[in-house]
Design a protein around this motif. Sequence first.
Motif, PDB file in Angstrom:
ATOM      1  N   SER A  70       5.508  61.798 -44.076  1.00 15.73           N
ATOM      2  CA  SER A  70       4.188  61.452 -44.591  1.00 15.73           C
ATOM      3  C   SER A  70       4.229  61.520 -46.105  1.00 15.73           C
ATOM      4  CB  SER A  70       3.114  62.389 -44.035  1.00 15.73           C
ATOM      5  OG  SER A  70       3.367  63.723 -44.423  1.00 15.73           O
ATOM      6  N   ASP A  72       1.638  61.877 -49.778  1.00 17.77           N
ATOM      7  CA  ASP A  72       0.342  62.128 -50.414  1.00 17.77           C
ATOM      8  C   ASP A  72       0.424  61.484 -51.791  1.00 17.77           C
ATOM      9  OD1 ASP A  72      -1.841  63.134 -51.824  1.00 17.77           O
ATOM     10  OD2 ASP A  72      -1.819  65.022 -50.758  1.00 17.77           O
ATOM     11  N   ASP A  74      -1.805  61.083 -54.040  1.00 21.32           N
ATOM     12  CA  ASP A  74      -2.502  61.831 -55.086  1.00 21.32           C
ATOM     13  C   ASP A  74      -1.607  62.915 -55.682  1.00 21.32           C
ATOM     14  OD1 ASP A  74      -5.719  61.722 -53.382  1.00 21.32           O
ATOM     15  OD2 ASP A  74      -4.775  60.312 -54.767  1.00 21.32           O
ATOM     16  N   LYS A  75      -0.708  63.446 -54.863  1.00 15.31           N
ATOM     17  CA  LYS A  75       0.199  64.501 -55.322  1.00 15.31           C
ATOM     18  C   LYS A  75       1.604  63.987 -55.617  1.00 15.31           C
ATOM     19  CE  LYS A  75      -2.188  68.201 -52.800  1.00 15.31           C
ATOM     20  NZ  LYS A  75      -2.051  69.291 -51.805  1.00 15.31           N
TER      21      LYS A  75
END
Length: 115
Positions: A70, A72, A74-75
């Motif tokens: 997965s 992220d 945003d990170k």
Amino acid sequence: QVQLVESGGGSVQPGGSLRLSCAASEIVSNTATMAWYRQAPGKQRELVARIIDGGSTDYADAVKGRFTISRDNDKNTVYLQMNSLKPEDTAVYYCNVVAWYGNFWGQGTQVTVSS
């Protein structure tokens, strides 16, 4: 130059779980492919899982149903959740990012599965 830093490796008993993380030093294009590879002693580096543009995922047959990749955005981080680990999963795991501006590798993190 994108720097990739992996974490989360370690030693675990068969059947256990680990979660690997790979943090990028800067924003990774949403169209980039982010992947995990592994290399066991005496073997070639092999693709474990990848997540491509749009969020589609692809897994090696040996890890299907046990591992989940997965990301992220945003990170700027990609993860690899590893469940039901087996001794044959023992390897150094590398994070990889392929974008239009380059092909980048992390330094690797050791995963050891042993009783």
